[in-house]
Design a protein around this motif. Structure first.
Motif, PDB file in Angstrom:
ATOM      1  N   UNK A  25      70.446 128.230  29.236  1.00  0.00           N
ATOM      2  CA  UNK A  25      70.980 126.994  28.664  1.00  0.00           C
ATOM      3  C   UNK A  25      70.320 126.640  27.333  1.00  0.00           C
ATOM      4  N   UNK A  26      69.886 127.647  26.589  1.00  0.00           N
ATOM      5  CA  UNK A  26      69.165 127.379  25.345  1.00  0.00           C
ATOM      6  C   UNK A  26      70.039 126.727  24.283  1.00  0.00           C
ATOM      7  N   UNK A  27      71.368 126.802  24.446  1.00  0.00           N
ATOM      8  CA  UNK A  27      72.259 126.096  23.526  1.00  0.00           C
ATOM      9  C   UNK A  27      72.948 124.916  24.210  1.00  0.00           C
ATOM     10  N   UNK A  63      63.810 123.569  28.379  1.00  0.00           N
ATOM     11  CA  UNK A  63      63.762 123.555  29.842  1.00  0.00           C
ATOM     12  C   UNK A  63      63.254 122.253  30.450  1.00  0.00           C
ATOM     13  N   UNK A  64      62.156 121.624  29.953  1.00  0.00           N
ATOM     14  CA  UNK A  64      61.643 120.437  30.660  1.00  0.00           C
ATOM     15  C   UNK A  64      62.670 119.344  30.905  1.00  0.00           C
ATOM     16  N   UNK A  65      63.527 119.048  29.931  1.00  0.00           N
ATOM     17  CA  UNK A  65      64.520 117.999  30.145  1.00  0.00           C
ATOM     18  C   UNK A  65      65.542 118.403  31.210  1.00  0.00           C
ATOM     19  N   UNK A  66      65.932 119.684  31.227  1.00  0.00           N
ATOM     20  CA  UNK A  66      66.882 120.156  32.232  1.00  0.00           C
ATOM     21  C   UNK A  66      66.250 120.139  33.616  1.00  0.00           C
ATOM     22  N   UNK A  67      64.987 120.537  33.701  1.00  0.00           N
ATOM     23  CA  UNK A  67      64.285 120.523  34.974  1.00  0.00           C
ATOM     24  C   UNK A  67      64.140 119.100  35.488  1.00  0.00           C
ATOM     25  N   UNK A  69      66.217 116.690  34.966  1.00  0.00           N
ATOM     26  CA  UNK A  69      67.529 116.295  35.492  1.00  0.00           C
ATOM     27  C   UNK A  69      67.772 116.890  36.872  1.00  0.00           C
ATOM     28  N   UNK A  70      67.373 118.137  37.052  1.00  0.00           N
ATOM     29  CA  UNK A  70      67.656 118.843  38.301  1.00  0.00           C
ATOM     30  C   UNK A  70      66.694 118.477  39.413  1.00  0.00           C
ATOM     31  N   UNK A  71      65.433 118.191  39.064  1.00  0.00           N
ATOM     32  CA  UNK A  71      64.411 117.944  40.092  1.00  0.00           C
ATOM     33  C   UNK A  71      63.408 116.921  39.580  1.00  0.00           C
ATOM     34  N   UNK A  72      63.834 115.659  39.440  1.00  0.00           N
ATOM     35  CA  UNK A  72      62.961 114.651  38.814  1.00  0.00           C
ATOM     36  C   UNK A  72      61.699 114.346  39.602  1.00  0.00           C
ATOM     37  N   UNK A  73      61.704 114.584  40.912  1.00  0.00           N
ATOM     38  CA  UNK A  73      60.538 114.262  41.742  1.00  0.00           C
ATOM     39  C   UNK A  73      59.688 115.473  42.076  1.00  0.00           C
ATOM     40  N   UNK A  74      59.952 116.598  41.437  1.00  0.00           N
ATOM     41  CA  UNK A  74      59.239 117.827  41.767  1.00  0.00           C
ATOM     42  C   UNK A  74      57.763 117.751  41.414  1.00  0.00           C
ATOM     43  N   UNK A  75      56.979 118.627  42.005  1.00  0.00           N
ATOM     44  CA  UNK A  75      55.587 118.826  41.631  1.00  0.00           C
ATOM     45  C   UNK A  75      55.505 120.127  40.845  1.00  0.00           C
ATOM     46  N   UNK A  76      54.825 120.083  39.727  1.00  0.00           N
ATOM     47  CA  UNK A  76      54.783 121.221  38.813  1.00  0.00           C
ATOM     48  C   UNK A  76      53.393 121.843  38.793  1.00  0.00           C
ATOM     49  N   UNK A  77      53.345 123.142  38.965  1.00  0.00           N
ATOM     50  CA  UNK A  77      52.097 123.894  38.906  1.00  0.00           C
ATOM     51  C   UNK A  77      52.029 124.623  37.565  1.00  0.00           C
ATOM     52  N   UNK A 123      52.284 121.429  27.198  1.00  0.00           N
ATOM     53  CA  UNK A 123      52.001 120.380  28.175  1.00  0.00           C
ATOM     54  C   UNK A 123      52.435 119.017  27.651  1.00  0.00           C
ATOM     55  N   UNK A 124      52.208 118.778  26.374  1.00  0.00           N
ATOM     56  CA  UNK A 124      52.631 117.511  25.778  1.00  0.00           C
ATOM     57  C   UNK A 124      54.133 117.326  25.906  1.00  0.00           C
ATOM     58  N   UNK A 125      54.878 118.379  25.658  1.00  0.00           N
ATOM     59  CA  UNK A 125      56.340 118.321  25.787  1.00  0.00           C
ATOM     60  C   UNK A 125      56.737 118.100  27.245  1.00  0.00           C
ATOM     61  N   UNK A 126      56.084 118.794  28.167  1.00  0.00           N
ATOM     62  CA  UNK A 126      56.400 118.650  29.589  1.00  0.00           C
ATOM     63  C   UNK A 126      56.179 117.221  30.062  1.00  0.00           C
ATOM     64  N   UNK A 127      55.108 116.586  29.587  1.00  0.00           N
ATOM     65  CA  UNK A 127      54.761 115.237  30.048  1.00  0.00           C
ATOM     66  C   UNK A 127      55.624 114.146  29.423  1.00  0.00           C
ATOM     67  N   UNK A 128      56.512 114.516  28.536  1.00  0.00           N
ATOM     68  CA  UNK A 128      57.514 113.552  28.078  1.00  0.00           C
ATOM     69  C   UNK A 128      58.564 113.290  29.168  1.00  0.00           C
TER      70      UNK A 128
END
Length: 225
Positions: A25-27, A63-67, A69-77, A123-128
């Motif tokens: 989904x890069x585009x 990817x972070x924004x799509x993730x 949307x798909x799994x807002x309550x997930x735990x990320x390792x 990490x900064x992008x992920x934590x947005x």
């Protein structure tokens, strides 16, 4: 991934390890139907946890924004390794994949491998998109030298009940690629290039122990003094 998946409270996903679902989904073009299809990979019984492990997700900016949307309550390792050593392992893996395909190494592979070691930016992008409490940052070097404490910390983070479960470590041996050799000048160049990002990383994520990263342990000593 295999050690976590061996826990009896963790259900096996329909496709193990690296799913790479969001790569395509890069585009853009991610829809509700795509989210439903992503969920279909993770059937589980009541009380079980499940998930996937795709290293590319953290370095791919879309990817972070799509993730979220798909799994807002997930735990990320997030598992981080000395950036220079990660770069070398990444290059060796790219070489092996190219050889299996009978193709030369892409001229862009070294740059892509370098970018994936810019952890603070990623990490900064992920934590947005995710709260800090949803992200567990681990260091590869500590997990390989002390696997059981790292596993217990991970089990607790993802919400498992049996924190004392001990998998058979001999069934899941650590896999190492034979990394390319760097000249002293080249190693200094990579270390210098990564240093600004590494310093920002330890400033914002003090759980990172630079003494565990051979190419940056001198920064730990200078910060201590």
């Amino acid at each position: 991934f295999d050690l976590i998946a061996s826990h009896p409270e963790v259900a096996q996903s329909a496709r193990p390890r690296e799913l790479h679902f969001f790569d395509r989904y890069f585009v853009g073009g991610h829809t509700a139907a795509d989210i439903a299809r992503y969920h279909s990979y993770f059937p589980r019984e009541e009380g079980q946890k499940t998930g996937e492990w795709t290293p590319l997700y953290i370095s791919a900016p879309w990817v972070p924004s799509l993730l979220a949307q798909a799994a807002p309550d997930t735990r990320l390792l997030v598992l981080l390794r000395d950036p220079v050593e990660r770069y070398l392992s990444g290059i060796e893996l790219d070489v092996r994949i190219a050889a299996r395909r009978g193709a030369p190494l892409s001229r862009y592979a070294p740059f892509e491998a370098y970018v994936r070691g810019l952890y603070h930016e990623q990490l900064t992008r992920l934590l947005r998109y995710f709260g800090r409490s949803q992200v567990l940052i681990l260091q590869y070097e500590r997990c390989t030298s002390e696997p059981l404490p790292g596993l217990r910390r991970t089990f607790e983070f993802i919400g498992l009940n049996d924190l004392d479960f001990t998998p058979d470590l001999t069934r899941h041996p650590e896999r190492q690629l034979e990394k390319p050799l760097l000249s002293d000048d080249a190693r200094r160049a990579y270390t210098d290039a990564y240093t600004p990002d590494v310093l920002r990383l330890v400033e914002d994520f003090p759980e990172i122990d630079l003494a565990l990263w051979p190419n940056f342990s001198h920064l730990a000593r200078s910060r201590a003094s």
